[in-house]
Design an enzyme around this catalytic site. Structure first.
Site, PDB file in Angstrom:
ATOM      1  N   ASN A 187       0.809  -1.262  -0.042  1.00 48.94           N
ATOM      2  CA  ASN A 187       0.072   0.230  -0.155  1.00 48.94           C
ATOM      3  C   ASN A 187       0.972   1.209  -0.154  1.00 48.94           C
ATOM      4  OD1 ASN A 187      -2.759   1.143   0.198  1.00 48.94           O
ATOM      5  ND2 ASN A 187      -1.815   2.070   2.167  1.00 48.94           N
ATOM      6  N   GLU A 188       0.488   2.263  -0.947  1.00 50.33           N
ATOM      7  CA  GLU A 188       1.401   3.310  -1.061  1.00 50.33           C
ATOM      8  C   GLU A 188       3.001   3.181  -0.594  1.00 50.33           C
ATOM      9  OE1 GLU A 188      -0.627   6.462   1.334  1.00 50.33           O
ATOM     10  OE2 GLU A 188      -1.843   6.940  -0.029  1.00 50.33           O
TER      11      GLU A 188
ATOM     12  N   GLU B  27      -7.800   6.098  -3.728  1.00 50.55           N
ATOM     13  CA  GLU B  27      -8.257   6.756  -2.430  1.00 50.55           C
ATOM     14  C   GLU B  27      -8.338   8.169  -2.695  1.00 50.55           C
ATOM     15  OE1 GLU B  27      -5.451   6.605   0.559  1.00 50.55           O
ATOM     16  OE2 GLU B  27      -5.029   4.326   0.395  1.00 50.55           O
TER      17      GLU B  27
HETATM   18  C1  GLA Z   1      -3.168   6.966   2.792  1.00 52.59           C
HETATM   19  C2  GLA Z   1      -3.176   5.575   2.959  1.00 52.59           C
HETATM   20  C3  GLA Z   1      -4.434   5.133   3.973  1.00 52.59           C
HETATM   21  C4  GLA Z   1      -4.782   6.146   4.686  1.00 52.59           C
HETATM   22  C5  GLA Z   1      -5.089   7.722   4.227  1.00 52.59           C
HETATM   23  C6  GLA Z   1      -5.420   8.713   4.820  1.00 52.59           C
HETATM   24  O1  GLA Z   1      -3.696   7.452   1.535  1.00 52.59           O
HETATM   25  O2  GLA Z   1      -3.030   4.731   1.966  1.00 52.59           O
HETATM   26  O3  GLA Z   1      -4.413   3.873   4.503  1.00 52.59           O
HETATM   27  O4  GLA Z   1      -3.872   6.424   5.826  1.00 52.59           O
HETATM   28  O5  GLA Z   1      -3.878   7.991   3.712  1.00 52.59           O
HETATM   29  O6  GLA Z   1      -5.770  10.040   4.388  1.00 52.59           O
END
Ligand code: GLA
Ligand code: GLA
EC number: 3.2.1.23
Length: 666
Positions: free
Chosen positions: A160-161, A318
């Protein structure tokens, strides 16, 4: 640049009608079992089609080394499938569990001062740790093996990210991997010593083992070492991404895999132009930062994401329904902004609109972060807006799968120049690469002219005008490309601090901007950056900040479009082959750039596609035959002069924050 592949979500029924996907991160493990039925029912009410699951679930899925508990996830997957909701299933590796860091503290990142980054948050792992990688890939293999046949599985969500918190790691693992990376880049130490300019400050290396990441030093660390460490750090995470992907491709070759990029704000450490070819479809996360041009930044990010995706549809993984929790003051969105922000992404090619997150957490660091289903429940303005957006996306289904229609102008975006132009020990520490690119983008929006934001390696030949703001790093081959572009009939525009160094961050000599000097017909003898309280007045009434150049014109055919008050040229343009090359030597900001760009566009024969009354007040983005019109003002805008069948909104009036989608076949 390798071509971006494209493989969209796997659908249970491959013949199902195309649609725009809608959903969120879903974290059911934060809630009692009794909540889950209600979740699925509310998702159905909202028109949710897809959720991302298990992103931070490692510690629950593998509570002790080699011991798994998949019961709850099996049940959630089944429930979602029964509810007609597809799953973008995470590999669950984003946040290592306490048993792993307790047993193997050597996976924890180390900052540049040598301090350990401790567990307690998330993403506390070294991108180069072989121990972390072994444990993570074992989990990926287990996940893929268990869920490969599950009918809800529509895509894989790798980690993730990547790099959100752990991109720069200065550990011993990083040092070892950095040396391997440098050997591959330079071959031998003599080449590295030359590239790094180690004759300076007694930095000559006699053995690879002597080389370290640029840890906290007594004063400015070697700039080429810093730049290479940035390249290496982006590559190290890309390598990790490839490792997870390889396991997924082996076990589930028919399931596409993605990872969520962070093309937004000051997230600059990952060279996504280089990453895009590694995944089956591009995904992005975007959060609006408040400010006078926040909407322009959103549009810019969405636009660039669309071009990382090669113009094809991408996945908005997101964004937020309202406030986030990580800014100094977390402001709620106003009514209408949720839909407008979402549709701006769709306008630039998003075929999925997802939020962080589905149900607002009651505990944990993100409990004040907005969600689709807020603390206050379904009887809320936010949830009603969420339901309404689901309706809108259903009606916009015909847009899905359509490609962005290319603009005639482009802005070039280059991660290497971003990294290099903002390093320390420069003429000013105030320069902001992305802000300059954004200023030009805002000027295009203000003029009502569409511009694509494209990675520097993109084919520029289709564009009539290309702006390359602060294109700081110009290797010889790039200079050749730009020259060929202009000679072939393109109109090139560049700015201060462009064409200054080669790929090793060595200055091109004999006057700036070395490899572009002849093309532009100028020679800069000295930089003259401006202190915060000084301005440079131009004879066309504009005001420069941040930077000026002591510049002379060297080509007889160079036209000086504006001069400084001391008579020195400030903005120049010359014919070059069938095209032209223009130079802007100071920071003008969006308001100052608009008239300058306006003139350059006229010279290039590029006009607005919008009726005069709409220019600047409305953003236009085009996908296939669909025109997206987004109100940029605080008031209503009449859409007179545009025909077309409205798919969303009205063809007559844009409310404040309004978006209209018109079908206008060519
Ligand atoms: C990031 C993460 C999410 C969450 C968002 C909050 O984008 O991927 O898990 O923490 O930030 O803004
Ligand atoms: C000091 C040092 C020099 C040089 C200058 C630069 O005086 O002794 O080596 O670094 O600063 O201003």
């Amino acid at each position: 640049m390798s071509p971006t592949p494209h493989r969209w979500l796997r659908r249970t029924d491959p013949a199902a009608a195309p649609r725009l996907e809608y959903g969120a991160d879903y974290n059911p493990e934060q809630w009692p079992r009794s909540t889950w039925d209600d979740d699925v029912a509310a998702m159905r009410a909202a028109g949710v089609t897809v959720v991302s699951l298990a992103i931070f679930s490692w510690a629950l899925l593998e509570p002790a080394e080699g011991e798994h508990d998949f019961g709850w996830l099996d049940e959630v997957m089944d429930m979602l499938h029964a509810g007609g909701i597809a799953v973008d299933l995470a590999t669950a590796t984003a946040s290592p569990p306490p048993w792993l860091t307790a047993k193997h503290p050597e996976i924890l990142p180390v900052d540049r001062h040598g301090a350990t980054v401790w567990p307690g948050g998330r993403q506390h792992w070294r991108p180069t740790s072989p121990v972390f990688r072994a444990h993570a890939l074992r989990l990926v293999r287990t996940m893929a093996g268990r869920y490969r046949e599950h009918p809800a599985l529509t895509a894989w969500h790798i980690s993730n990210e990547l790099g959100c918190h752990n991109v720069y790691d200065y550990s011993e693992d990083a040092a070892a991997a950095f040396r391997v990376w440098l050997r591959a880049r330079y071959g031998d130490l003599a080449a590295l010593n030359a590239a790094w300019g180690t004759a300076f400050w007694s930095q000559h290396y006699g053995d690879w083992q002597q080389i370290l990441p640029p840890r906290q030093a007594a004063t400015h660390p070697n700039p080429t070492q810093q730049l290479d460490f940035k390249r290496f750090s982006s590559d190290a995470l890309k390598d990790y991404l490839r490792a997870e992907r390889a396991v997924l491709r082996e076990l589930t070759p028919d399931v596409p895999a993605t990872t969520n990029f962070m093309v937004m704000g000051d997230q600059k450490a990952m060279d996504y132009a280089d990453w895009a070819a590694e995944i089956d479809f591009v995904s992005n996360d975007h959060y609006v930062r408040r400010g006078p041009r926040a909407l322009d930044e959103l549009s810019f990010s969405a636009n660039l994401t669309g071009h990382l995706a090669g113009g094809r549809p991408w996945f908005l993984m997101e964004h937020s329904t309202g406030a986030v929790n990580w800014q100094p003051v977390n402001v709620a969105k106003k009514p209408g902004e949720l839909a407008r922000d979402s549709l701006t992404h769709v306008a630039h090619g998003a075929d999925a609109v997802c939020f962080f997150q589905w149900r607002q957490s009651a505990a944990g660091a993100e409990k004040y972060h907005s969600a689709m289903l807020p603390h206050a429940g379904r009887d809320t303005e936010v949830f009603r807006s969420v339901v309404a957006l689901g309706d809108t996306l259903r009606r916009l289904a015909p847009v899905s799968g359509t490609a962005r229609r290319p603009a005639r102008a482009a802005i070039v975006f280059d991660w290497t120049s971003w990294w290099a132009s903002e390093q320390d020990s420069h003429p000013t520490d105030r320069l902001r690469y992305r802000q300059e690119a954004l200023d030009w983008y805002s000027a295009f929006l203000d003029l009502g002219v569409r511009a694509d934001v494209v990675p520097v390696a993109a084919d520029l030949s289709g564009y009539d005008l290309v702006v390359a703001p602060v294109l700081h790093v110009v290797p010889a081959a790039l200079a050749d490309r730009l020259r060929a572009y202009a000679h072939g009939g393109g109109h090139l525009v560049t700015t201060y601090f462009s064409g200054i160094v080669d790929e090793h961050d060595h200055v091109w000599l004999d006057g700036y901007p070395g490899p572009l000097r002849e093309l532009l017909g100028i020679r800069v003898e000295e930089f003259a950056p401006l202190p915060d309280d000084e301005r440079a007045e131009l004879d066309n009434g504009l005001t420069g900040t941040l930077w000026t150049d002591r510049l002379t014109v060297t080509g007889a055919d160079v036209e000086v479009l504006a001069s400084y008050s001391d008579g020195g040229p400030a903005i120049t343009r010359r014919p070059a082959g069938a095209g032209s090359a223009a130079y802007v030597s100071t920071r003008l900001g969006p308001d100052g750039l608009a008239p300058v760009l306006g003139e350059l566009l006229v010279r290039a024969g590029i006009g607005s596609e919008l009726p005069v009354a709409l220019r600047g007040r409305v953003e236009l983005a085009v996908r296939g035959d669909f025109w997206f019109l987004i109100n940029r003002t605080a008031g209503p805008v009449e859409l007179a002069g545009l025909d077309g069948e409205p798919l969303h909104g009205s063809a007559a009036l844009l409310e404040p924050g309004g978006v209209a989608v018109l079908r206008r076949p060519e």
